[in-house]
Every structure is written in C-alpha cells, then in structure tokens.
Design a protein around this motif. Structure first.
Motif, PDB file in Angstrom:
ATOM      1  N   ARG A 185      35.974  55.465 -85.026  1.00 31.84           N
ATOM      2  CA  ARG A 185      37.286  56.113 -85.058  1.00 31.84           C
ATOM      3  C   ARG A 185      37.119  57.621 -85.294  1.00 31.84           C
ATOM      4  NH1 ARG A 185      39.876  53.283 -88.994  1.00 31.84           N
ATOM      5  NH2 ARG A 185      39.424  54.850 -90.566  1.00 31.84           N
TER       6      ARG A 185
ATOM      7  N   LYS B 232      35.860  59.189 -82.079  1.00 33.44           N
ATOM      8  CA  LYS B 232      36.936  59.217 -81.084  1.00 33.44           C
ATOM      9  C   LYS B 232      37.930  60.338 -81.399  1.00 33.44           C
ATOM     10  CE  LYS B 232      40.427  56.257 -78.887  1.00 33.44           C
ATOM     11  NZ  LYS B 232      41.290  57.360 -78.564  1.00 33.44           N
ATOM     12  N   GLN B 233      38.288  60.496 -82.662  1.00 36.13           N
ATOM     13  CA  GLN B 233      39.216  61.564 -83.049  1.00 36.13           C
ATOM     14  C   GLN B 233      38.665  62.926 -82.640  1.00 36.13           C
ATOM     15  OE1 GLN B 233      39.506  60.943 -87.280  1.00 36.13           O
ATOM     16  NE2 GLN B 233      41.206  59.496 -87.108  1.00 36.13           N
ATOM     17  N   ARG B 234      37.378  63.144 -82.907  1.00 37.42           N
ATOM     18  CA  ARG B 234      36.788  64.447 -82.588  1.00 37.42           C
ATOM     19  C   ARG B 234      36.679  64.675 -81.085  1.00 37.42           C
ATOM     20  NH1 ARG B 234      36.571  63.198 -87.303  1.00 37.42           N
ATOM     21  NH2 ARG B 234      36.239  64.653 -88.993  1.00 37.42           N
TER      22      ARG B 234
ATOM     23  N   ASP C 132      38.637  63.308 -78.794  1.00 41.90           N
ATOM     24  CA  ASP C 132      40.008  63.521 -78.315  1.00 41.90           C
ATOM     25  C   ASP C 132      40.465  64.947 -78.602  1.00 41.90           C
ATOM     26  OD1 ASP C 132      40.067  60.900 -77.435  1.00 41.90           O
ATOM     27  OD2 ASP C 132      41.361  60.169 -79.051  1.00 41.90           O
ATOM     28  N   SER C 133      40.172  65.437 -79.805  1.00 40.58           N
ATOM     29  CA  SER C 133      40.531  66.813 -80.162  1.00 40.58           C
ATOM     30  C   SER C 133      39.824  67.800 -79.245  1.00 40.58           C
ATOM     31  CB  SER C 133      40.154  67.116 -81.613  1.00 40.58           C
ATOM     32  OG  SER C 133      40.905  66.335 -82.497  1.00 40.58           O
TER      33      SER C 133
END
Length: 165
Positions: free
Chosen positions: A73, A76-78, A80-81
């Motif tokens: 997670r 994925k956050q990084r 996506d950013s």
C-alpha cells in the motif's frame, strides 16, 4: 515530531529479525549516512506499522501477510503520487516519491515477472473452470491469494482480463 518512537525495546525476542527490527536498524544506518530520502521512507514504514499494530491491539503482532499488504500500500501510494506529479509536469516532486517507493520495495518479496504471473493465472483459470469475464471475481480472489506479495493487484487484474477475454 514524535520522539521516542524509534528505540522501542524488543522485549527479548530471539526469532529472526522482524520487519520492525529491520526497519529500526535501517533507520539508524540512514541517520548515520545522512540519507534523508531513505530516512523519510523508513520512518513512513515504521509509522504505518505502529499504526496498524495499535489498530489490531498492542499485544498482537502483525502477520507477515499484513506487513506485506501494508508495504504494498505504501509503494502504491508513492507511485500514484509520482504519476500525478508527472502528469502535472512536476518531475521535481515525482522523483522523491519514486525513490521512496524503491526503498520501500526492498522490504517486499521479489516480484514475479508478467510471464510468471500469467502462468499462475492460467493455472488458476484451468483449475476453477473459468470461461469468461463473469468468472473474473472467482479468478481474481484465487490469484490475489496465491500471488500475495509477489505481484500487485493492478497487474494481476490486467492479466486476468486478458486471459478471460
């Protein structure tokens, strides 16, 4: 800033180095090396681990599956950013996000190649007797469970759609 988070006692555990102990050690190394990107990434992992542990209860250890999901997670956050920053023409902001994602990925199991994922998904499709897109949920559930930590959900989903079409 929260002080005292990084030097929690290990309570005499003798098992192989846990993720949390490994992160603590890497934080110390990053501090010594004055590597701010690594330090920021490692502190984010530590924070997420502590938060997840407090949600499950202070006495319960996170399972390795939970740790892997948590790390995935964060990666994925990084990513996506970084995608959003790149779309907005802000490579200066996207680069640190990608560097952090790479550091966090070091704590994940080795990722499978697309051809390896395809072979596993093909096997699952033949085992479940899936024949079309109506069976995608059944195949995704089995594939996600079998490939946990070795492939991200988006890649698995793309391959399942391709094979079921």
């Amino acid at each position: 800033m929260i002080f005292g988070l990084f030097f929690l006692p290990s309570h005499g555990k003798t098992e192989t180095m846990s993720l949390q102990a490994n992160i603590n050690e890497e934080i110390k190394n990053a501090m010594r090396a004055k590597d701010t990107v690594a330090l920021e990434s490692l502190r984010a992992i530590k924070s997420a681990l502590l938060l997840a542990q407090t949600e499950t209860g202070a006495k319960e250890e996170l399972s390795s599956d939970d740790e892997i999901k948590l790390l995935q997670r964060l990666v994925k956050q990084r990513k996506d950013s970084a995608n959003i920053y790149t779309q907005q023409g802000r490579a200066d902001l996207a680069e640190p996000e990608l560097q952090q994602a790479a550091i966090i990925e070091k704590f994940l199991p080795a990722q499978l190649s697309e051809s390896e994922i395809e072979a596993v998904v093909s096997n699952i499709i033949s085992q479940t007797g899936a024949s079309g897109m109506a069976d995608m949920g059944k195949v995704m559930g089995a594939a996600s469970a079998q490939l946990a930590g070795q492939a991200d959900g988006k890649t698995i989903s793309t391959i399942v759609k391709k094979l079921l079409s």
